[in-house]
Motif scaffolding. Structure first.
Motif, PDB file in Angstrom:
ATOM      1  N   LYS A  41       0.834  -1.206   0.000  1.00  0.00           N
ATOM      2  CA  LYS A  41       0.000   0.000   0.000  1.00  0.00           C
ATOM      3  C   LYS A  41       0.868   1.255   0.000  1.00  0.00           C
ATOM      4  O   LYS A  41       0.589   2.223  -0.719  1.00  0.00           O
ATOM      5  CB  LYS A  41      -0.931  -0.003   1.218  1.00  0.00           C
ATOM      6  N   GLU A  42       1.924   1.252   0.798  1.00  0.00           N
ATOM      7  CA  GLU A  42       2.822   2.409   0.859  1.00  0.00           C
ATOM      8  C   GLU A  42       3.537   2.623  -0.479  1.00  0.00           C
ATOM      9  O   GLU A  42       3.704   3.765  -0.924  1.00  0.00           O
ATOM     10  CB  GLU A  42       3.847   2.196   1.977  1.00  0.00           C
ATOM     11  N   ASN A  71       0.915   4.085  -3.021  1.00  0.00           N
ATOM     12  CA  ASN A  71       0.557   5.472  -2.688  1.00  0.00           C
ATOM     13  C   ASN A  71       1.706   6.430  -2.979  1.00  0.00           C
ATOM     14  O   ASN A  71       1.491   7.549  -3.474  1.00  0.00           O
ATOM     15  CB  ASN A  71       0.148   5.577  -1.221  1.00  0.00           C
ATOM     16  N   TRP A 131       1.953   6.867  -6.801  1.00  0.00           N
ATOM     17  CA  TRP A 131       0.805   7.614  -7.332  1.00  0.00           C
ATOM     18  C   TRP A 131       0.912   9.103  -7.009  1.00  0.00           C
ATOM     19  O   TRP A 131       0.555   9.948  -7.834  1.00  0.00           O
ATOM     20  CB  TRP A 131      -0.482   7.029  -6.771  1.00  0.00           C
ATOM     21  N   SER A 132       1.413   9.421  -5.836  1.00  0.00           N
ATOM     22  CA  SER A 132       1.565  10.834  -5.461  1.00  0.00           C
ATOM     23  C   SER A 132       2.723  11.492  -6.210  1.00  0.00           C
ATOM     24  O   SER A 132       2.640  12.651  -6.620  1.00  0.00           O
ATOM     25  CB  SER A 132       1.761  10.967  -3.952  1.00  0.00           C
TER      26      SER A 132
END
Length: 556
Positions: A540-541, A544, A547-548
């Motif tokens: 998940k990290e 994310n 994507w950022s």
């Protein structure tokens, strides 16, 4: 040898063949789908952008492009299962099986995304300068479970022969012999030379080959399929409706098809869907590890397209061909396999509603069903049974116009002994009209379009290309596993043995290999699923963060 085969079958019944296994696979996919907020929908558009090279940088580490990594992985999943596997699922579970294949593909898109991202993140550059990756590397480098990584790598090598090599060669040789009459040893020798020319060149040549072959074989197959679908256009909407309705109400009897229970359709659809796209098995991450990129998550997003292309697109097209043409519920002239036929006590007619209900209970193992296996003697004159209170069930249907022969030509006359539903005579050949399944069913369906009988050759060519490309992809999976186990020097001997095995299998019995592969696949899958669950937070990290950081580039 028989003892080893029996042991493998027993192991498979506790592993891949067990009722809990599909729920484990689906459960992991469902967990990550919710945990990562439906990445198969959120990142779908971005995945196509990555494939087109929008974010490519020549300086990025890797051996091949995103597109070629995808086609290499697809060549390992888009195979005979897309032709025969869908037909077998519909044969066993009815239209509802296709619905459950969609569900497994949708969840499998997330599973594939996760396993490829994590495997790519922990890939390494080997001594020969090429990239090597796969679940064994994150198991070793991140989880510090060397023993698990070794077990996975060994299972991958075994599966490369049992899944991607020997059965594919055997299937190609049998198909070409049946269609064109060429001897299996000749087919195996010619294709073995072609296989050597491709795989001995390593990932660069493999990727270049699959980048051309995968799109070409998809186009050929699509043309043949569309010829059937448009010829039966009025049946498309009813076919879709039957897929949806049967998934929730159970498959009713239709024509020769005697129906399937909800549980039966679910089990067959899930198993065929999962093993068609290989989501969770850990094979595709090995191919994707070669992609040029510094962003593991971007390659993971590319990989989520595989189950979509393999199952939701290609398997659906095959399913619509079979359903719209109506061949799945028709009886066809064929030679019966011993595993498909069963003699039952009493006379039954599948055109009678009462008998249909009884036969449905027998075929779906409904508790309290009255049908019993037939044991006794049948008098046969010139190939036709003239006595015996029995019914021959073949391929989940009542067989008609049955002929008994010795070999392939001489009609049998005499007494045929049956014990517990099976004939005792070894060289007996039984033929007649019944339902058919697997590649034979798809072949018949392809003759119901604008191309007529010529459609069968499209299936033969499709089987050839699909199976051959699968063998190529799995050779790469095996040599990366060998690299992990014994280093780069072990790769060339492995490739030589791989080619030799491909030639040998064209004219040999691979039953034992199939059984060994069935166990090896589960030994690959379970550790991989266990590992990605342990790394769920890191996954998940990673996503994310990617994507950022790429927001500005995506908005351009």
């Amino acid at each position: 040898m028989e003892g080893l085969y029996g042991l493998l079958i027993t192991l498979d019944s506790f592993l891949g063949g067990a009722s809990w296994f599909p729920f484990v696979l689906l459960g992991v996919g469902l967990f990550f789908t919710v945990y990562l907020k439906f990445p198969q929908i959120r990142f779908f558009k971005h995945a196509w952008q990555v494939i087109t090279g929008k974010f490519d940088k020549e300086s990025d580490p890797g051996d091949t492009t995103h597109f070629r990594a995808l086609t290499t992985a697809l060549s390992g999943t888009v195979g005979t299962g897309n032709i025969s596997g869908v037909a077998f699922a519909i044969f066993l579970g009815g239209p509802a099986a296709l619905f459950w294949m969609w569900v497994t593909a949708f969840l499998g898109m997330t599973t594939k995304f996760v396993e490829v991202t994590l495997s790519h993140k922990y890939r390494v550059k080997t001594e020969d300068g090429t990239m090597a990756g796969g679940p064994m590397y994150y198991m070793d480098r991140r989880l510090n479970m060397k023993w698990l990584a070794v077990a996975f790598a060994i299972a991958t090598v075994v599966s490369s022969f049992g899944t991607g090599n020997l059965p594919q060669s055997n299937g190609i040789a049998q198909s070409i012999e049946a269609t064109f009459g060429f001897e299996p040893w000749l087919v195996g020798s010619v294709l073995g030379i072609l296989l050597a020319l491709v795989i001995l060149g390593g990932i660069q040549r493999i990727a270049a080959f699959t980048a051309r072959v995968v799109p070409a074989m998809a186009v050929i197959y699509l043309i043949g399929a569309m010829a059937v679908i448009f010829a039966n256009l009025e049946n498309i909407i009813p076919s879709f409706l039957s897929v949806i309705s049967d998934a929730f109400t159970g498959s009713a009897a239709a024509g020769g098809f005697l129906g399937a229970s909800l549980a039966y359709a679910f089990n067959r659809g899930v198993n065929r869907g999962l093993f068609s796209n290989e989501a969770g098995q850990g094979s595709a991450p090995i191919a994707h590890a070669a992609a040029k990129t510094k962003e593991p998550a971007s390659e993971g997003m590319v990989s989520l397209l595989e189950p979509f292309i393999d199952t939701i697109l290609i398997c659906t097209i095959t399913g619509l061909v079979i359903l719209s043409s109506g061949v799945w519920k028709e009886k066809h002239e064929n030679v019966f396999d011993r595993s498909d036929m069963f003699f039952v006590a009493g006379e039954y007619d599948d055109s009678e509603s009462k008998d249909v209900e009884t036969l449905y209970g027998f075929l779906n193992e409904v508790e309290g069903n009255e049908i019993k296996p037939f044991t006794g003697a049948i008098t046969v004159v010139n190939g036709t049974a003239v006595s015996g209170d029995f019914t021959l069930i073949n391929s989940r249907s009542v067989a008609e116009d049955v002929k008994y022969s010795v070999g392939s030509e001489d009609l049998f006359t005499g007494t045929l002994k049956i014990e517990d539903g099976k004939p005792l005579k070894e060289n007996l050949e039984v033929s007649g009209k019944s339902l058919v399944h697997s590649a034979a069913l798809t072949t018949i369906a392809f003759t119901r379009g604008f191309f007529g009988d010529f459609g069968q050759y499209i299936v033969s060519v499709g089987l050839l290309l699909f199976a051959f490309s699968t063998a190529i992809a799995w050779s790469y999976y095996g040599d990366r596993a060998m690299t992990y186990l014994l280093g780069p020097r072990s790769v060339m001997p492995y490739r030589v043995i791989y080619v030799a095995g491909f030639v040998w299998a064209a004219f040999s019995d691979t039953t034992l290999v199939w059984a060994l592969s069935a166990v090896a696949i589960v030994v690959m899958t379970l550790p991989n699923l266990f590992g990605i669950l342990l790394l769920s937070k890191e996954m998940k990290e990673t996503v994310n963060d990617y994507w950022s950081r790429t927001k500005n580039n995506r908005d351009k």
